[in-house]
Design a protein around this motif. Sequence first.
Motif, PDB file in Angstrom:
ATOM      1  N   ASN A 383      10.595  43.517  33.957  1.00 20.17           N
ATOM      2  CA  ASN A 383      11.744  43.347  33.080  1.00 20.17           C
ATOM      3  C   ASN A 383      11.316  43.387  31.614  1.00 20.17           C
ATOM      4  O   ASN A 383      11.980  43.983  30.772  1.00 20.17           O
ATOM      5  CB  ASN A 383      12.465  42.036  33.388  1.00 20.17           C
ATOM      6  N   LYS A 387      12.442  45.951  28.601  1.00 16.25           N
ATOM      7  CA  LYS A 387      12.885  45.413  27.325  1.00 16.25           C
ATOM      8  C   LYS A 387      12.107  46.067  26.164  1.00 16.25           C
ATOM      9  O   LYS A 387      12.700  46.545  25.197  1.00 16.25           O
ATOM     10  CB  LYS A 387      12.662  43.899  27.324  1.00 16.25           C
TER      11      LYS A 387
ATOM     12  N   SER B 200      15.602  38.717  41.865  1.00 16.45           N
ATOM     13  CA  SER B 200      15.294  39.881  41.025  1.00 16.45           C
ATOM     14  C   SER B 200      16.560  40.381  40.337  1.00 16.45           C
ATOM     15  O   SER B 200      16.555  40.740  39.157  1.00 16.45           O
ATOM     16  CB  SER B 200      14.652  40.974  41.885  1.00 16.45           C
ATOM     17  N   SER B 203      17.502  37.963  37.557  1.00 12.13           N
ATOM     18  CA  SER B 203      16.650  38.104  36.384  1.00 12.13           C
ATOM     19  C   SER B 203      17.001  39.362  35.596  1.00 12.13           C
ATOM     20  O   SER B 203      17.001  39.364  34.367  1.00 12.13           O
ATOM     21  CB  SER B 203      15.198  38.097  36.847  1.00 12.13           C
ATOM     22  N   LYS B 204      17.351  40.421  36.312  1.00 17.44           N
ATOM     23  CA  LYS B 204      17.767  41.640  35.612  1.00 17.44           C
ATOM     24  C   LYS B 204      19.056  41.417  34.839  1.00 17.44           C
ATOM     25  O   LYS B 204      19.235  41.928  33.739  1.00 17.44           O
ATOM     26  CB  LYS B 204      17.969  42.776  36.612  1.00 17.44           C
ATOM     27  N   TYR B 207      18.576  39.790  31.574  1.00 13.11           N
ATOM     28  CA  TYR B 207      18.136  40.721  30.541  1.00 13.11           C
ATOM     29  C   TYR B 207      19.234  41.709  30.150  1.00 13.11           C
ATOM     30  O   TYR B 207      19.018  42.615  29.368  1.00 13.11           O
ATOM     31  CB  TYR B 207      16.947  41.532  31.045  1.00 13.11           C
TER      32      TYR B 207
END
Lengths: 507, 395
Positions: A383, A387, B200, B203-204, B207
């Motif tokens: 992730n 980013k 998962s 968490s994505k 973001y």
Amino acid sequence: MSDSHILEMRQITKTFPGVKALDNVTFSVKPGEIHCLVGENGAGKSTLMKVLSGVYPYGEYTGDIMFDSALQQFRRISDSERAGIAIIYQELALVPEMTVYENIFLGNEIGGGILVDWNETIKRAAAMLDKVGLDVNPEAKIRDLGVGKQQLVEIAKALSRDVKLLILDEPTAALNENDCDNLLELIQDLKRHGVTSIMISHKLKEVIRIADTVTVLRDGQTICTLDAHKGEVSESVLIKHMVGREIENIYPGREHQIADETVLEVSGWDAREAQSGKQVLKDVAFNVRRGEIVGIAGLMGSGRTELARSIFGNPDRYELSGELRINGESYSLDHPGQAISVGVAYVSEDRKRNGLILIQDVKDNIVLANLRAIAARGVLDENAEVKVAREYRQALNIKTPTVEQQVNKLSGGNQQKVSLAKWLFVEPNVLILDEPTRGIDVGAKYEIYTIMNRLVSEGMSILMISSELPEVLGMSDRVYVVASGRITGELDIADATQEKIMEMATN
Amino acid sequence: MTIKDLRTELRKHIRDYGMFIALFFIFVIFSITTDGVFVSSRNISNLLNQTGYIAVIAVGMTLIIVIRHIDLSVGFLSGFLGAVAAIALVYWNLPVVVVIPLILLLGVVAGLITGYPVANLGIPAFVASLAGWLIYRGALLLVTLNTGTIVIPNAAFNAIGNGFIPDLLASDWLLPNSHKLTLLLGILTIVWYVISALSSRRSKQEYNFEVLPTDLFILQLVFVSALIGVVTWVLAGYNGMSWTLVIVLLVVAVYSFVTNRTVLGRHIYAVGGNPEAAELSGISVRKITFVVFGSMGMLSALSGILFASRLQSATTTAGTLLELDAIAAAYIGGVSAAGGVGSVVGSLVGAIVYTSLTSGMNLMGIDISSQYIVRGAVLAMAVIFDVTTRKIGSK
């Protein structure tokens, strides 16, 4: 008109996607003369010769080629060979493991039907070698000959085919002075025997020495054709015509804030190829200060890229001597990884060949040189990777639908930005850019220049290698000129002109 | 809407799923032609055990091919190290717990020796490993020269290739014909899968990254869970999970993690994708070459142990042509000869496809000569499929 010319190329136009490599070029050669073709890198000289020799077949260009009093439509190299045109490239086309005589008659074997008459081949090869004044055993292997002798074998090969027009593409680029002399004398000797030659060369002294006629190309156009016998050819005249373009205002301005602090300093820097022992760099010395853009100008093959790579951890395994100081400390780096860890980054000249991993996506490429920054104990945080990639996509305005896009689907300019992003992510002190804007359009160039200016204003130092003189003049604070593996001059930007640089580069 | 999403998702990942689809069709065809015998618990269990020693080599070979090399020495290396294991057990009387690490270590050393001329001298891996092929073939004959086949009378060692995990939860009142521990492991796997997929995804989302639409995500969860469930159920119906399967799954899990989620894995794929760019990015191509060849050697040793254990003996011909079977499995599983592309899981599936063909055709009573031809045709089709889908993908 065509009676007095052996070759006439009329209104030749050749375009590559997005670029006009040749624009209405007209080029005529008289029988029995030595005609030199000069111009900067990318002026279109090699493209013109490839059109002539059939590398770019009839139909892929527009315009007419008259050769030997007939309109020609070459579809492949063998067509032009049959017509009597032989071209000798800078990279020699010999088979190193074969003997001299096998090479001379390669593809043109002597004999009836299937069998080769080797005795006759050797006899004729010896005669050809005699003609070019090369004293070697025809049974020697090419591998065992020096570059100068190999060059002569190439010419012997061309002559064995009854050549009417001999084209030499930078024949002396790889030769030492003695071999150069021999070769130039040979070309003049061939002229006395009625062979017409076209020679492409960057070395203007050579051009002046042997040319009967000189044609200058610039940006894909014929600028002028000069007659040496009428005293029209001199070094300054040639340089003026080669660089005579106006510098367009495509360089963003910036405030120069150069600190009096040397970040990168190289002195007494020698490099030799480990196997051949050939000297690639000799006694090079230069320095880069904080916040400065230093331009390295020089023609192709002058040693610019070798210089950059020898500093950047020496991946070519040259034998190096001399001193390399980064932030005042002396280093001996023997892997690019070490160079990265002391704050040096290198954006390579050929992004497709050795810059990017084309089959991988944008994000993989951006983080590749600094994976540890997004990993904990060797395990990646995917992730964080996305980013980071998105941040750089935005900061450098990389045009891609997602950061998961494969890099080979992006345009050249965007690929170059990915390449740049990758090296910015390692947060270097010194950024070496090798031909940063090659093959990309004007808009993307401007963006890259803007990024460069932003980076130096933030305290980074940039070493920019470029063969585009306007770019060197438009972006640098100081310029070093490289020729034949040496620094032949240093110019402050205030004193630098295209003419001065070209004179140093062709020295 | 969902169907359309599903279709675009499938098209995007056609290369990833292609082999699963092929495997599915192979199973359906053989089930029909063998009246269901092929999908019986007993046969599936056998099939997976037979896949074991090819699968572990195929996993190592995947990485070798990813970094643009090849290793022909692994078949006889596996046979030779299997024989050394037998000798260590039978003649030196070493305990199993000593023999196995010793053999694996020898494997690593052998792999590094093959890797040396490739990494340091630039000798083509084909030639370097062909030399190894000859040497280990000779070595295998040499150590079995006096004895011929060495029978291994060690129950613990033989259990690796023939035994099953014990049913600690055996009982008569609940599902008496099923292997309860296997079922429990299956359930735990499903739970773990669902939890990790959810975390998962969460968490994505934190973001603000795009994720699969909810309905598709649920479909994916259900599908994968069902698949694990079915396989577990089938296996539990015979003797449960074999030790071989446990080992193979562990190897695949570890290698899959390393290749997908670690710096080392990223470096391996970078070297495969463009060695020059990798070197200029600070990655030591030499070091990566050693690591990959070392791992190949270790997996060859593991394969030798599995094979010797399965036959309960070391034979003079063990490992013959195993390297080519593994290379075929890797290619069927989607590895690209151009380098930089290929997954460990794909190669496992490739190995299962490969042994399924053998197993199914054996059950049908098809002659061995025809079997080779069919296997060749499948390999050719897999590679053609791979190349064509890549072209579609790159448009």
